[in-house]
Design a protein around this motif. Structure first.
Motif, PDB file in Angstrom:
ATOM      1  N   ALA A  61      38.077  46.956  47.934  1.00  0.00           N
ATOM      2  CA  ALA A  61      39.155  48.080  47.223  1.00  0.00           C
ATOM      3  C   ALA A  61      38.255  48.200  46.387  1.00  0.00           C
ATOM      4  N   ALA A  62      38.600  49.211  45.678  1.00  0.00           N
ATOM      5  CA  ALA A  62      38.248  50.103  45.070  1.00  0.00           C
ATOM      6  C   ALA A  62      37.657  49.866  43.828  1.00  0.00           C
ATOM      7  N   GLY A  63      35.704  51.107  43.924  1.00  0.00           N
ATOM      8  CA  GLY A  63      34.798  50.146  42.755  1.00  0.00           C
ATOM      9  C   GLY A  63      33.685  50.372  43.670  1.00  0.00           C
ATOM     10  N   LYS A  65      32.847  54.044  45.150  1.00  0.00           N
ATOM     11  CA  LYS A  65      33.148  55.752  44.359  1.00  0.00           C
ATOM     12  C   LYS A  65      33.332  56.737  44.569  1.00  0.00           C
ATOM     13  N   THR A  74      37.563  54.841  41.663  1.00  0.00           N
ATOM     14  CA  THR A  74      38.484  55.409  40.934  1.00  0.00           C
ATOM     15  C   THR A  74      37.693  56.789  40.949  1.00  0.00           C
ATOM     16  N   LEU A 110      27.145  46.132  34.702  1.00  0.00           N
ATOM     17  CA  LEU A 110      27.448  45.152  36.200  1.00  0.00           C
ATOM     18  C   LEU A 110      26.622  44.022  35.806  1.00  0.00           C
ATOM     19  N   ASN A 112      32.047  43.778  35.309  1.00  0.00           N
ATOM     20  CA  ASN A 112      30.919  45.410  34.853  1.00  0.00           C
ATOM     21  C   ASN A 112      32.008  46.070  34.188  1.00  0.00           C
ATOM     22  N   ASN A 161      41.933  56.189  45.505  1.00  0.00           N
ATOM     23  CA  ASN A 161      41.965  55.573  44.430  1.00  0.00           C
ATOM     24  C   ASN A 161      42.395  56.493  43.154  1.00  0.00           C
ATOM     25  N   ASN A 215      45.374  54.487  39.441  1.00  0.00           N
ATOM     26  CA  ASN A 215      44.634  53.169  38.851  1.00  0.00           C
ATOM     27  C   ASN A 215      45.067  53.553  36.572  1.00  0.00           C
ATOM     28  N   LYS A 228      48.365  50.571  41.188  1.00  0.00           N
ATOM     29  CA  LYS A 228      47.609  49.749  41.047  1.00  0.00           C
ATOM     30  C   LYS A 228      47.356  49.019  39.316  1.00  0.00           C
ATOM     31  N   THR A 282      45.405  42.434  42.146  1.00  0.00           N
ATOM     32  CA  THR A 282      45.152  43.653  40.720  1.00  0.00           C
ATOM     33  C   THR A 282      43.823  43.929  40.328  1.00  0.00           C
ATOM     34  N   ASN A 283      43.542  44.822  38.982  1.00  0.00           N
ATOM     35  CA  ASN A 283      42.728  45.240  39.047  1.00  0.00           C
ATOM     36  C   ASN A 283      42.032  44.080  38.023  1.00  0.00           C
ATOM     37  N   SER A 339      35.743  40.234  37.758  1.00  0.00           N
ATOM     38  CA  SER A 339      36.644  40.020  39.192  1.00  0.00           C
ATOM     39  C   SER A 339      35.558  38.586  39.607  1.00  0.00           C
ATOM     40  N   GLY A 340      36.740  38.195  40.708  1.00  0.00           N
ATOM     41  CA  GLY A 340      35.453  37.547  42.065  1.00  0.00           C
ATOM     42  C   GLY A 340      36.387  36.176  41.934  1.00  0.00           C
ATOM     43  N   LEU A 395      38.853  35.070  39.126  1.00  0.00           N
ATOM     44  CA  LEU A 395      40.527  35.810  38.619  1.00  0.00           C
ATOM     45  C   LEU A 395      41.000  36.080  39.463  1.00  0.00           C
TER      46      LEU A 395
HETATM   47  C1  LIG Z   1      31.923  46.876  40.605  1.00  0.00           C
HETATM   48  C2  LIG Z   1      33.462  47.028  40.259  1.00  0.00           C
HETATM   49  C3  LIG Z   1      34.183  48.264  40.064  1.00  0.00           C
HETATM   50  C4  LIG Z   1      35.102  48.724  39.752  1.00  0.00           C
HETATM   51  N1  LIG Z   1      35.655  49.660  40.342  1.00  0.00           N
HETATM   52  C5  LIG Z   1      36.614  50.491  39.959  1.00  0.00           C
HETATM   53  C6  LIG Z   1      37.655  51.562  40.048  1.00  0.00           C
HETATM   54  O1  LIG Z   1      36.474  52.251  39.977  1.00  0.00           O
HETATM   55  N2  LIG Z   1      38.620  51.435  40.062  1.00  0.00           N
HETATM   56  C7  LIG Z   1      39.807  50.627  40.734  1.00  0.00           C
HETATM   57  O2  LIG Z   1      41.079  50.383  40.567  1.00  0.00           O
HETATM   58  N3  LIG Z   1      39.458  49.069  40.735  1.00  0.00           N
HETATM   59  C8  LIG Z   1      37.626  48.589  40.652  1.00  0.00           C
HETATM   60  N4  LIG Z   1      37.271  47.803  40.749  1.00  0.00           N
HETATM   61  C9  LIG Z   1      38.405  46.400  41.112  1.00  0.00           C
HETATM   62  C10 LIG Z   1      38.323  45.673  42.094  1.00  0.00           C
HETATM   63  O3  LIG Z   1      39.033  46.956  43.185  1.00  0.00           O
HETATM   64  C11 LIG Z   1      39.176  44.876  42.640  1.00  0.00           C
HETATM   65  O4  LIG Z   1      40.451  45.112  41.849  1.00  0.00           O
HETATM   66  C12 LIG Z   1      39.149  43.722  41.367  1.00  0.00           C
HETATM   67  O5  LIG Z   1      37.769  43.674  41.593  1.00  0.00           O
HETATM   68  C13 LIG Z   1      39.313  42.226  41.492  1.00  0.00           C
HETATM   69  O6  LIG Z   1      39.359  42.022  43.087  1.00  0.00           O
HETATM   70  P1  LIG Z   1      38.149  40.935  43.063  1.00  0.00           P
HETATM   71  O7  LIG Z   1      37.974  39.711  42.393  1.00  0.00           O
HETATM   72  O8  LIG Z   1      38.684  40.727  44.751  1.00  0.00           O
HETATM   73  O9  LIG Z   1      36.908  41.459  43.312  1.00  0.00           O
HETATM   74  C14 LIG Z   1      36.074  47.276  40.377  1.00  0.00           C
HETATM   75  C15 LIG Z   1      35.175  46.489  40.551  1.00  0.00           C
HETATM   76  C16 LIG Z   1      34.034  46.166  40.682  1.00  0.00           C
HETATM   77  C17 LIG Z   1      33.273  43.983  40.368  1.00  0.00           C
END
Ligand SMILES: Cc1cc2nc3c(=O)[nH]c(=O)nc-3n(C[C@H](O)[C@H](O)[C@H](O)COP(=O)(O)O)c2cc1C
Length: 274
Positions: free
Chosen positions: A65-67, A70, A90, A104, A115, A144, A177, A213, A241-242, A260-261, A264
């Protein structure tokens, strides 16, 4: 291997652990066979796992996933880890530092993260040069995109269209995004008029698929309405989702950032499969 090094990485401040991972995975760009050899069993593919989506073949369905990447420094390394595709960003038109550190946080017992990064990234100019150097990529790459923090909401369209125009040639798909909670006002763009205008403009700029997204902080019915509207105006798909700002999910939440994680998962699945 991950289980062996995880306790060491968890002793480090999260962004430092990420920096070390980035150093290792970047090395795959210099000499791709080395990392692939080190992780020779990681990349799995099989006809049953392969999918052709919007013209691109995905060798396996597990993507990054994005993030994490970057700045598009780890595309080859991401494949060596086994991922079937990656989503860089992103990224924003102008390089920006993101929010002050620490931003973070691990919630180890809950297998979750929080984060408040704020779109820290190298910006269009540098990232475009990097993409040129690494193109063609060994796995499908989504790009993204987001708006800069200093861009007012009424000029946000310009940031997104500029990034689409400059980068679509490198992307297997692009992602709008407007659902990160860490750029003030960004989620306000999750409205019909902005989405309709953006996708209408985007379709004039590229034939590449563009996905939206979405945030998990709405009811499943609202998410369905928003997604249907996005698809009607040109979105090729939805990324659900985000991160969430529902702090009730954590026992001891920090007072900023998206979660996240594991905590979520249920909320996210409710949006994905209402
Ligand atoms: C450290 C971190 C940075 C993230 N940065 C972005 C980002 O720049 N753009 C984005 O669309 N989502 C970002 N995300 C969200 C993730 O892409 C993902 O949508 C979110 O973590 C939910 O999925 P997960 O629970 O499986 O991690 C970020 C997540 C984390 C943990």
């Amino acid at each position: 291997m991950y289980e062996t090094i995880k306790p060491l990485l968890f002793k480090l401040e999260p962004e430092n652990a990420h920096r070390i991972a980035e150093c290792v995975l970047r090395s795959a760009n210099l000499f791709p066979p080395l990392l692939e050899w080190a992780l020779h069993d990681a990349f799995v593919t099989h006809p049953l796992l392969q999918q052709k989506l919007f013209g691109t073949t995905f060798d396996n369905p597990v993507g990054l996933a994005a993030g994490f990447d970057k700045n598009a420094t780890m595309i080859a390394g991401t494949k060596a880890l086994g991922f079937g595709y990656t989503e860089i960003g992103t990224l924003t038109p102008i390089r920006q530092a993101g929010n002050p550190k620490p931003r973070l946080f691990r919630h180890i017992d809950e297998e979750s993260l929080q984060n408040a990064m704020g779109f820290n990234n190298d910006g269009l100019f540098l990232i475009q040069q990097r993409l040129e150097a690494y193109f063609p990529f060994p796995i499908p790459v989504g790009i993204n995109i987001g708006k800069n923090k200093i861009t007012p909401e009424n000029e946000a369209l310009y940031d997104y269209t500029k990034l689409i125009r400059e980068l679509h040639g490198f992307a297997d798909y692009m992602v709008i995004n407007i659902s990160s909670p860490n750029t003030p006002g960004l989620r306000d763009l999750q409205n019909e008029s902005f989405i309709a205008e953006l996708f209408t403009r985007a379709k004039e700029l590229t034939e590449k698929p563009i996905l939206l997204k979405i945030a998990p902080d709405m009811s499943p019915a609202q998410a369905v309405d928003l997604s249907a509207m996005a698809v009607e105006t040109g979105a090729e798909g939805i990324i659900a989702t985000n991160t969430t700002v529902d702090y009730s999910l954590l026992r001891c939440p920090r007072d900023a950032g998206g979660i996240s994680g594991k905590v979520l998962q249920e909320k996210s699945f409710a949006i994905l499969m209402p």
